[in-house]
Scaffold this active site. Structure first.
Site: not given
Length: 302
Positions: A149, A173, A246, A249, A272, A281
């Protein structure tokens, strides 16, 4: 509603301390709770226990009357459901009036990605004889080469990079940490920038910092600065597509899956928590779809 604000603050502390939520996530929860608080005040409701199913339905009607998107409504309901769940745990309310509310269905758009032809144009625009050009190339190669990110890219320190095994230590995150590998192109770009361009930028500020990416004044580059750099690179490459960090990404994940990488591996690389976040994706490019068909179908070729 003084009691509500006290409970609200307890929930924010729970998000920050127990859930390790990012400042952005906490801000979103705060916004949703403030919106709900304003509604309750308008309806003359001053106790959380007075909120029942009918009040919640009225709140939903109020949200739809504001012409909010399904995604926004869904987020607010989810936030309030979590808030009441916390209040139940703390024995501040008897029931969770949001538990039976069905979240509005939201369509998940296929993430935008770049084709290799578009990427090649981006990789060719930086002036590698200049410090800023070396920095910009290192940013581009890092974002596409690792799929991290933009906030994670901005937070990289010199000591986070291990050139001996080709990995970068990433603080993601929710304060989650992971190691991501990088390839030869990113390695060359990073080494060139660190050994040459970064040193020259650092001389401009005279301030010692271990931040990897610096701005033109030799200070730590911001997330907004990285976005502006990418926008400028797109303009210089004369691309008609909109490129944001993004999207790189998205491109990273799409290209890996198109080349046969398994979903679990891509999930780990992206950081994730849930596989469902990675499944968006699994779309494939038209070219890849056609290639697989032509190679695999018995009657595709003579």
């Amino acid at each position: 509603m003084e009691e509500f604000f006290t409970q609200f603050q307890s929930f924010v502390e729970y998000l920050q301390i127990e859930k390790n939520a990012s400042p952005y996530t906490v801000k979103c929860y705060q916004s949703d709770l403030e919106s709900f608080s304003g509604f309750l005040n308008q309806e003359g409701i001053h106790q959380l226990n007075d909120v029942n199913h009918q009040v919640v339905r009225l709140f939903l009607t109020n949200l739809y009357n504001q012409k909010l998107s399904r995604r926004s409504v869904s987020r607010k309901i989810s936030s309030l459901r979590s808030f009441y769940k916390f209040m139940e745990r703390e024995k501040q309310v008897e029931t969770n009036p949001f538990i039976q509310i069905t979240l509005p269905k939201t369509t998940k758009p296929i993430p935008g990605f770049l084709y290799m032809e578009e990427l090649e144009k981006l990789f060719e625009v930086s002036d590698m004889t200049e410090p800023l050009g070396q920095r910009d190339q290192a940013i581009l190669e890092t974002l596409y080469g690792t799929g991290i990110r933009v906030s994670e890219c901005q937070g990289i320190k010199l000591g986070d990079i291990d050139f001996t095994i080709g990995t970068i230590f990433i603080k993601g995150k929710g304060r989650k940490e992971r190691y991501v590998p990088f390839g030869r192109y990113a390695e060359i770009a990073l080494e060139t920038y660190i050994q040459e361009g970064r040193q020259k930028l650092l001389e401009k500020s005279g301030i010692e910092t271990d931040a990897l990416f610096l701005n033109a004044r030799g200070r730590t580059l911001t997330v907004r600065g990285i976005r502006l750099i990418l926008n400028k690179m797109v303009d210089n490459a004369a691309l008609t597509v909109h490129v944001h960090p993004h999207k790189l990404r998205h491109t990273f994940a799409t290209h890996l899956l198109n080349e046969g990488a398994d979903l679990r591996t891509v999930q780990e690389l992206l950081g994730h928590d849930n596989l469902s976040s990675t499944q968006i994706y699994t779309h494939v490019t038209k070219d890849h779809l056609r290639d697989v068909y032509m190679k695999s179908h018995p009657r595709a070729n003579d």
